[in-house]
Design a protein around this motif. Structure first.
Motif, mmCIF file in Angstrom:
data_model
loop_
_atom_site.group_PDB
_atom_site.id
_atom_site.type_symbol
_atom_site.label_atom_id
_atom_site.label_comp_id
_atom_site.label_asym_id
_atom_site.label_seq_id
_atom_site.Cartn_x
_atom_site.Cartn_y
_atom_site.Cartn_z
ATOM 1 N N GLY A 34 107.326 -34.696 -35.906
ATOM 2 C CA GLY A 34 107.809 -35.819 -36.712
ATOM 3 C C GLY A 34 107.815 -37.134 -35.962
ATOM 4 N N VAL A 35 108.087 -37.091 -34.664
ATOM 5 C CA VAL A 35 108.183 -38.326 -33.883
ATOM 6 C C VAL A 35 106.821 -38.801 -33.397
ATOM 7 N N PHE A 36 106.018 -37.879 -32.852
ATOM 8 C CA PHE A 36 104.764 -38.273 -32.208
ATOM 9 C C PHE A 36 103.507 -37.916 -32.991
ATOM 10 N N GLY A 37 103.571 -36.929 -33.867
ATOM 11 C CA GLY A 37 102.405 -36.518 -34.637
ATOM 12 C C GLY A 37 101.970 -35.106 -34.274
ATOM 13 N N VAL A 38 100.964 -34.629 -35.004
ATOM 14 C CA VAL A 38 100.529 -33.243 -34.864
ATOM 15 C C VAL A 38 99.831 -33.001 -33.524
ATOM 16 N N ALA A 39 98.943 -33.860 -33.119
ATOM 17 C CA ALA A 39 98.168 -33.629 -31.892
ATOM 18 C C ALA A 39 99.064 -33.526 -30.654
ATOM 19 N N PRO A 40 99.991 -34.454 -30.427
ATOM 20 C CA PRO A 40 100.874 -34.291 -29.267
ATOM 21 C C PRO A 40 101.771 -33.059 -29.366
ATOM 22 N N ALA A 41 102.161 -32.691 -30.578
ATOM 23 C CA ALA A 41 102.992 -31.506 -30.745
ATOM 24 C C ALA A 41 102.223 -30.253 -30.343
ATOM 25 N N ILE A 42 100.970 -30.168 -30.750
ATOM 26 C CA ILE A 42 100.140 -29.019 -30.387
ATOM 27 C C ILE A 42 99.871 -29.013 -28.885
ATOM 28 N N LEU A 43 99.625 -30.179 -28.300
ATOM 29 C CA LEU A 43 99.426 -30.255 -26.853
ATOM 30 C C LEU A 43 100.693 -29.840 -26.105
ATOM 31 N N VAL A 45 102.987 -27.679 -27.172
ATOM 32 C CA VAL A 45 103.090 -26.222 -27.270
ATOM 33 C C VAL A 45 102.121 -25.563 -26.290
ATOM 34 N N ALA A 46 100.897 -26.069 -26.219
ATOM 35 C CA ALA A 46 99.908 -25.507 -25.297
ATOM 36 C C ALA A 46 100.369 -25.667 -23.846
ATOM 37 N N ALA A 47 100.982 -26.811 -23.526
ATOM 38 C CA ALA A 47 101.486 -27.027 -22.159
ATOM 39 C C ALA A 47 102.630 -26.063 -21.842
ATOM 40 N N CYS A 48 103.526 -25.837 -22.795
ATOM 41 C CA CYS A 48 104.628 -24.885 -22.574
ATOM 42 C C CYS A 48 104.097 -23.479 -22.344
ATOM 43 N N ILE A 49 103.111 -23.077 -23.115
ATOM 44 C CA ILE A 49 102.527 -21.746 -22.943
ATOM 45 C C ILE A 49 101.836 -21.645 -21.588
ATOM 46 N N ALA A 50 101.107 -22.690 -21.206
ATOM 47 C CA ALA A 50 100.405 -22.668 -19.922
ATOM 48 C C ALA A 50 101.386 -22.597 -18.747
ATOM 49 N N VAL A 51 102.465 -23.354 -18.817
ATOM 50 C CA VAL A 51 103.473 -23.320 -17.745
ATOM 51 C C VAL A 51 104.130 -21.947 -17.680
ATOM 52 N N THR A 52 104.434 -21.367 -18.827
ATOM 53 C CA THR A 52 105.034 -20.031 -18.857
ATOM 54 C C THR A 52 104.117 -19.002 -18.227
ATOM 55 N N VAL A 53 102.853 -19.044 -18.584
ATOM 56 C CA VAL A 53 101.882 -18.094 -18.017
ATOM 57 C C VAL A 53 101.776 -18.301 -16.513
ATOM 58 N N PHE A 54 101.739 -19.542 -16.066
ATOM 59 C CA PHE A 54 101.635 -19.827 -14.641
ATOM 60 C C PHE A 54 102.849 -19.320 -13.876
ATOM 61 N N VAL A 55 104.053 -19.536 -14.421
ATOM 62 C CA VAL A 55 105.272 -19.092 -13.745
ATOM 63 C C VAL A 55 105.319 -17.573 -13.670
ATOM 64 N N VAL A 56 104.981 -16.895 -14.763
ATOM 65 C CA VAL A 56 104.989 -15.431 -14.760
ATOM 66 C C VAL A 56 103.931 -14.906 -13.801
ATOM 67 N N TRP A 57 102.775 -15.545 -13.770
ATOM 68 C CA TRP A 57 101.686 -15.102 -12.897
ATOM 69 C C TRP A 57 102.056 -15.266 -11.425
#
Length: 68
Positions: A34-43, A45-57
């Protein structure tokens, strides 16, 4: 409290925590959308998933108990 009831209680708490985390993530995504738009929101989410995978790895394996 027996071992199986303890296991059952911890499983229920884990499921409750996972549902709460998913709900919070859903609301956070919608706020960012709602604040920034769809593209930054998807980015985001992708960044959160990438950080999670990196931390677990990068997490060290659990220590084995020494044989006595």
């Amino acid at each position: 409290m027996t071992e199986s009831s303890r296991s059952s209680a911890s499983r229920i708490l884990a499921i409750l925590f996972a549902c709460l985390a998913a709900l919070m993530g859903f609301f956070a995504f919608n706020v960012v959308d709602g604040v920034f738009g769809v593209a930054p929101a998807i980015l985001g989410v992708a960044a959160c998933i990438a950080v999670t995978v990196f931390v677990v790895w990068r997490s060290p394996p659990p220590e084995k108990e020494p044989d006595a």
